[in-house]
Motif scaffolding. Structure first.
Motif, PDB file in Angstrom:
ATOM      1  N   MET A   1       0.844  -1.167   0.000  1.00 21.46           N
ATOM      2  CA  MET A   1       0.000   0.000   0.000  1.00 21.46           C
ATOM      3  C   MET A   1       0.893   1.235   0.000  1.00 21.46           C
ATOM      4  O   MET A   1       1.723   1.406   0.864  1.00 21.46           O
ATOM      5  N   ASP A   2       0.699   2.102  -0.987  1.00 25.36           N
ATOM      6  CA  ASP A   2       1.522   3.295  -1.127  1.00 25.36           C
ATOM      7  C   ASP A   2       1.064   4.428  -0.227  1.00 25.36           C
ATOM      8  O   ASP A   2       1.879   5.187   0.279  1.00 25.36           O
ATOM      9  N   ASN A   3      -0.222   4.582  -0.058  1.00 27.32           N
ATOM     10  CA  ASN A   3      -0.761   5.708   0.698  1.00 27.32           C
ATOM     11  C   ASN A   3      -1.063   5.324   2.134  1.00 27.32           C
ATOM     12  O   ASN A   3      -1.612   4.265   2.398  1.00 27.32           O
ATOM     13  N   VAL A   4      -0.721   6.217   3.029  1.00 29.06           N
ATOM     14  CA  VAL A   4      -1.049   6.020   4.436  1.00 29.06           C
ATOM     15  C   VAL A   4      -2.530   6.342   4.611  1.00 29.06           C
ATOM     16  O   VAL A   4      -3.016   7.367   4.135  1.00 29.06           O
ATOM     17  N   ILE A   5      -3.234   5.465   5.291  1.00 33.33           N
ATOM     18  CA  ILE A   5      -4.663   5.670   5.520  1.00 33.33           C
ATOM     19  C   ILE A   5      -4.816   6.670   6.665  1.00 33.33           C
ATOM     20  O   ILE A   5      -4.319   6.440   7.760  1.00 33.33           O
ATOM     21  N   PRO A   6      -5.500   7.782   6.401  1.00 33.46           N
ATOM     22  CA  PRO A   6      -5.669   8.787   7.456  1.00 33.46           C
ATOM     23  C   PRO A   6      -6.508   8.261   8.614  1.00 33.46           C
ATOM     24  O   PRO A   6      -7.371   7.396   8.442  1.00 33.46           O
ATOM     25  N   SER A   7      -6.251   8.792   9.763  1.00 32.00           N
ATOM     26  CA  SER A   7      -7.065   8.477  10.929  1.00 32.00           C
ATOM     27  C   SER A   7      -8.510   8.868  10.621  1.00 32.00           C
ATOM     28  O   SER A   7      -8.765   9.911  10.030  1.00 32.00           O
ATOM     29  N   GLU A  30     -17.469  12.491 -10.151  1.00 37.50           N
ATOM     30  CA  GLU A  30     -18.029  13.825  -9.913  1.00 37.50           C
ATOM     31  C   GLU A  30     -18.906  13.861  -8.660  1.00 37.50           C
ATOM     32  O   GLU A  30     -19.198  14.908  -8.119  1.00 37.50           O
ATOM     33  N   ASN A  31     -19.385  12.715  -8.227  1.00 36.48           N
ATOM     34  CA  ASN A  31     -20.274  12.592  -7.076  1.00 36.48           C
ATOM     35  C   ASN A  31     -19.745  11.438  -6.224  1.00 36.48           C
ATOM     36  O   ASN A  31     -20.218  10.321  -6.327  1.00 36.48           O
ATOM     37  N   LEU A  32     -18.739  11.735  -5.394  1.00 36.32           N
ATOM     38  CA  LEU A  32     -17.964  10.687  -4.742  1.00 36.32           C
ATOM     39  C   LEU A  32     -18.548  10.121  -3.455  1.00 36.32           C
ATOM     40  O   LEU A  32     -18.127   9.060  -3.019  1.00 36.32           O
ATOM     41  N   PHE A  33     -19.472  10.817  -2.824  1.00 29.70           N
ATOM     42  CA  PHE A  33     -19.893  10.337  -1.511  1.00 29.70           C
ATOM     43  C   PHE A  33     -21.398  10.386  -1.325  1.00 29.70           C
ATOM     44  O   PHE A  33     -22.117  11.080  -2.037  1.00 29.70           O
ATOM     45  N   LYS A  34     -21.823   9.614  -0.323  1.00 28.49           N
ATOM     46  CA  LYS A  34     -23.240   9.543   0.010  1.00 28.49           C
ATOM     47  C   LYS A  34     -23.355   9.129   1.476  1.00 28.49           C
ATOM     48  O   LYS A  34     -22.548   8.361   1.981  1.00 28.49           O
ATOM     49  N   ASP A  81     -13.897   5.342  -3.969  1.00 24.41           N
ATOM     50  CA  ASP A  81     -12.456   5.538  -4.123  1.00 24.41           C
ATOM     51  C   ASP A  81     -12.073   5.017  -5.506  1.00 24.41           C
ATOM     52  O   ASP A  81     -11.519   3.925  -5.638  1.00 24.41           O
ATOM     53  N   PRO A  82     -12.378   5.789  -6.567  1.00 24.20           N
ATOM     54  CA  PRO A  82     -12.204   5.283  -7.936  1.00 24.20           C
ATOM     55  C   PRO A  82     -10.756   4.949  -8.292  1.00 24.20           C
ATOM     56  O   PRO A  82     -10.505   4.092  -9.127  1.00 24.20           O
ATOM     57  N   SER A  83      -9.795   5.592  -7.653  1.00 21.31           N
ATOM     58  CA  SER A  83      -8.387   5.316  -7.947  1.00 21.31           C
ATOM     59  C   SER A  83      -7.783   4.302  -6.972  1.00 21.31           C
ATOM     60  O   SER A  83      -6.585   4.034  -7.010  1.00 21.31           O
ATOM     61  N   ASN A  84      -8.637   3.750  -6.096  1.00 24.55           N
ATOM     62  CA  ASN A  84      -8.179   2.801  -5.070  1.00 24.55           C
ATOM     63  C   ASN A  84      -7.008   3.371  -4.266  1.00 24.55           C
ATOM     64  O   ASN A  84      -6.040   2.671  -3.967  1.00 24.55           O
ATOM     65  N   GLU A  85      -7.121   4.652  -3.918  1.00 26.68           N
ATOM     66  CA  GLU A  85      -6.086   5.335  -3.158  1.00 26.68           C
ATOM     67  C   GLU A  85      -5.751   4.591  -1.865  1.00 26.68           C
ATOM     68  O   GLU A  85      -4.617   4.560  -1.423  1.00 26.68           O
ATOM     69  N   TYR A  86      -6.796   3.973  -1.259  1.00 27.20           N
ATOM     70  CA  TYR A  86      -6.593   3.226  -0.013  1.00 27.20           C
ATOM     71  C   TYR A  86      -6.773   1.726  -0.223  1.00 27.20           C
ATOM     72  O   TYR A  86      -7.180   1.001   0.679  1.00 27.20           O
ATOM     73  N   ASP A  87      -6.501   1.271  -1.436  1.00 28.92           N
ATOM     74  CA  ASP A  87      -6.501  -0.146  -1.813  1.00 28.92           C
ATOM     75  C   ASP A  87      -7.856  -0.835  -1.784  1.00 28.92           C
ATOM     76  O   ASP A  87      -7.921  -2.064  -1.768  1.00 28.92           O
ATOM     77  N   GLN A  88      -8.935  -0.087  -1.749  1.00 37.08           N
ATOM     78  CA  GLN A  88     -10.283  -0.661  -1.837  1.00 37.08           C
ATOM     79  C   GLN A  88     -11.118   0.248  -2.741  1.00 37.08           C
ATOM     80  O   GLN A  88     -10.700   1.350  -3.077  1.00 37.08           O
ATOM     81  N   ASN A  89     -12.317  -0.209  -3.100  1.00 40.21           N
ATOM     82  CA  ASN A  89     -13.130   0.605  -3.998  1.00 40.21           C
ATOM     83  C   ASN A  89     -13.969   1.664  -3.265  1.00 40.21           C
ATOM     84  O   ASN A  89     -14.490   2.581  -3.897  1.00 40.21           O
ATOM     85  N   PHE A  90     -14.073   1.567  -1.957  1.00 39.05           N
ATOM     86  CA  PHE A  90     -14.802   2.548  -1.149  1.00 39.05           C
ATOM     87  C   PHE A  90     -14.066   2.742   0.165  1.00 39.05           C
ATOM     88  O   PHE A  90     -13.199   1.950   0.525  1.00 39.05           O
TER      89      PHE A  90
END
Length: 149
Positions: A1-7, A30-34, A81-90
Motif C-alpha cells: 500500500m503506497d498511501n497512508v490511511i488517514p485516521s 463527480e459525485n464521490l460520496f453519500k 475511491d475510484p483510484s483505489n487510493e486506499y486499496d479498496q473501492n470505497f
C-alpha cells in the motif's frame, strides 16, 4: 500500500450487490460520496453476518456517534475511491469529524455549502475558517449566540 490511511477513514471493498442494495450506483468521480443509514448497515451485518461487506468495519460502525443523536438517526459517509487510493473501492468515515474533513477535501470551495451535512458545531467551524467576519453577521442576525461562535 503506497498511501497512508488517514485516521478516521476505513477502506472497505463493496461488491456490486452491496453497491446496488445501498443505492451507491450513482456515485461517480463527480459525485464521490453519500450518507448511508447506520441502522441499515448494522441490519445488513446482522442479517448476512460474516458475508456482509460491512462486517470488517463492524467495530467502527458499532462505535459510531454524532453528539446526542440516537443511533437510528445516524448517517455514515461512504466515499467512492475510484483510484483505489486506499486499496479498496470505497471507504467510510469513522466519525462526523472525519466526514467533514473528507467533504472539505473533495469540495474545498463548497465547505460552507456542505454544512447541511455537518453538525452545527462543524458548520460554524467551517464558517469561522472561511469567513471570520461571518461570525459577527450570524450573531447580528440572531442565527446563533456569541458562545456558539
Amino acid at each position: 500500500m503506497d498511501n497512508v490511511i488517514p485516521s478516521g477513514i476505513t477502506p472497505i471493498y463493496l461488491t456490486r450487490t452491496t453497491v446496488g442494495m445501498f443505492q451507491l450506483t450513482d456515485l461517480t468521480e463527480e459525485n464521490l460520496f453519500k450518507r448511508v443509514s447506520l441502522k441499515e448497515l448494522l441490519a445488513d451485518i446482522q442479517f448476512r453476518g460474516k458475508t456482509s461487506d460491512w462486517e470488517p468495519a463492524k467495530h467502527i460502525l458499532l462505535a459510531y456517534k454524532d453528539g446526542d443523536k440516537p443511533p437510528e438517526e445516524l448517517q455514515v459517509l461512504v466515499v467512492l475511491d475510484p483510484s483505489n487510493e486506499y486499496d479498496q473501492n470505497f471507504y467510510l468515515c469513522n466519525d462526523e469529524e472525519s466526514a467533514a474533513a473528507v467533504i472539505a477535501k473533495i469540495h474545498p470551495s463548497n465547505q460552507i455549502e456542505s454544512a447541511e451535512t455537518m453538525s452545527l458545531e462543524e458548520a460554524l467551524s467551517a464558517i469561522r475558517i472561511n469567513d471570520p467576519g461571518a461570525a459577527t453577521s450570524l450573531r447580528s442576525w440572531g442565527v446563533c449566540s456569541a458562545s456558539a461562535l
